[in-house]
Enzyme design. Sequence first.
Site, PDB file in Angstrom:
ATOM      1  N   GLU A 240     -15.002  -2.683 -22.502  1.00  0.00           N
ATOM      2  CA  GLU A 240     -15.100  -1.729 -21.394  1.00  0.00           C
ATOM      3  C   GLU A 240     -16.257  -0.771 -21.628  1.00  0.00           C
ATOM      4  OE1 GLU A 240     -12.663   1.920 -19.218  1.00  0.00           O
ATOM      5  OE2 GLU A 240     -11.589   0.504 -20.492  1.00  0.00           O
ATOM      6  N   LYS A 372       7.475  -3.526 -28.087  1.00  0.00           N
ATOM      7  CA  LYS A 372       6.530  -4.063 -27.110  1.00  0.00           C
ATOM      8  C   LYS A 372       7.015  -3.932 -25.674  1.00  0.00           C
ATOM      9  CE  LYS A 372       4.792  -7.190 -30.586  1.00  0.00           C
ATOM     10  NZ  LYS A 372       5.128  -8.363 -31.353  1.00  0.00           N
ATOM     11  N   ASP A 448      -1.193  -5.117 -34.186  1.00  0.00           N
ATOM     12  CA  ASP A 448      -0.652  -5.983 -33.140  1.00  0.00           C
ATOM     13  C   ASP A 448      -0.996  -5.364 -31.781  1.00  0.00           C
ATOM     14  OD1 ASP A 448       0.818  -7.469 -31.348  1.00  0.00           O
ATOM     15  OD2 ASP A 448       2.608  -7.569 -32.612  1.00  0.00           O
ATOM     16  N   HIS A 546     -19.840   5.225 -14.916  1.00  0.00           N
ATOM     17  CA  HIS A 546     -19.514   3.798 -14.954  1.00  0.00           C
ATOM     18  C   HIS A 546     -20.579   2.973 -14.243  1.00  0.00           C
ATOM     19  CE1 HIS A 546     -15.549   3.143 -16.834  1.00  0.00           C
ATOM     20  NE2 HIS A 546     -15.393   4.450 -16.627  1.00  0.00           N
TER      21      HIS A 546
END
Length: 561
Positions: A240, A372, A448, A546
Amino acid sequence: MEVRHRVPPPGASAVPRRPEGSGARVQAGDALPLPIRHTNLIFSALFAASLVYLMRRWREKIRSSTPLHVLGLAEMLAIFGLVASLIYLLSFFGIAFVQSIVSSSDEDEDFLVGSGPATGAAAAAPPPAPCALLGSPEAAPEKMPEDEDIVSSIVAGKVPSYVLETKLGDCRRAAGIRREALLRITGRQIEGLPLDGFDYASILGQCCELPVGYVQLPVGIAGPLLLDGQRFYVPMATTEGCLVASTNRGCKAIAESGGATSVVLRDGMTRAPVARLPTVRRAAELKAFLEDPANFDTLSMVFNRSSRFARLQGVQCAMAGRNLYMRFSCCTGDAMGMNMVSKGVQNVLDYLQEDFPDMDVISISGNFCSDKKPSAVNWIEGRGKSVVCEAVIKEEVVKKVLKTNVNSLVELNVIKNLVGSAVAGALGGFNAHASNIVTAIFIATGQDPAQNVESSHCITMLEAVNDGKDLHISVTMPSIEVGTVGGGTQLASQAACLDLLGVKGANRESPGSNARLLATVVAGGVLAGELSLLSALAAGQLVKSHMKYNRSSKDMSKVVS
């Protein structure tokens, strides 16, 4: 012992075989009174029976406070059987090694793998060394046909590709063959996915199965982040645009204002099995037993046997009908700790089965952990490391570096991060983009990535201080789940990023301190990222930034200008 031989290539002379009449081959198993498979079965059963018996006896001794070193005749016999069967199994699983000693020297000709015609005494190139983690030399892989034959067998469904590493003993070759088979099955070219330049043996059995290549991700550095008096250069793996640059700007603002401080409130990984009892009353009895302080020492002793680092901190229970959810929390040293806490929980479940034989364990994980998934229990109780990080940004820094003012930032935070998130019904999402920084650092340091879900729980607070001139900013993150050992942290690139932060591996002097330091760096990075993004929003710079840095441009001079 059955040996598969490589099919010689066309035009190449086959390796001479010993004539059948020249003498029978000596087999290591000839020295045994029974066939090897029967002997192996007997000793395997002896090993299992001895181990189960000893475990049961030791559990009974623990419950009755009997010293473990006091042994009866049956226990001594069981220990002798356990040791004897273990020695046998370790020895005779290496039957190929024994065979190589008792056989004549020219047997090696049967295992030669040549790339051309055999030339008498000329030795062919040895087969590739077995992959790391495949096991001891006695588990040496048998030889396979040529690569083309293997690919054809995989495409035809005759050979599963997951056995390639074990059979070939060459992880790079296995990945290449699997990749070629995938190309033929799908007809899709994956030329942009590199194959070479990666140590496939390093992921075998712990990081990734069925590899066909690896994905390249750029790693940027934000910093220095001045946190608790130390300077950190924070690695961030992301695709990004603007993310690293924005976080870097936040780090600059923090450093020019004197730095940030952090505190770790809690450190405990959780696992919550679910068990069904015959009645609600029995479930309540088990709940009372687990939550009774008088039983904690016993449960802790049983749980802590799983690891020298695992230390049970507490058990929190919840009932749904006759189902009981037991949330165990424990410290796990410098490991993230999911496997460690799971082993400890299994020990406790086995122990509880003695007093609650009617307990039916449905799953080692009942989602009350909660792993998660966004959950209120993690947001309130915490999971992993609970960290708070704060900084006071000077008024001149807000204006010069962040291009905005204190009042605008405070108002924006209330309307966007607090009220806006409440309108959205957010759970732990009272922030601008904490998950951006968390995920980038997680990928760079071998964590993770899926645990970004709960690790990104964050509430960002902004206040005007010092008569409204300066800005106080803080991030509260109750469930940062990180480790510096195990999993992806041992891969070369990820280990290098951990080393850059000074937290590579385990801290032997203070177990757990490296993982806690990494958690504070994550929180510090989130603090910098929140500060910069909110400033860009307050100043109306987000879209402009951006469009300038997050769009590809053939003319690089336009980007530079």
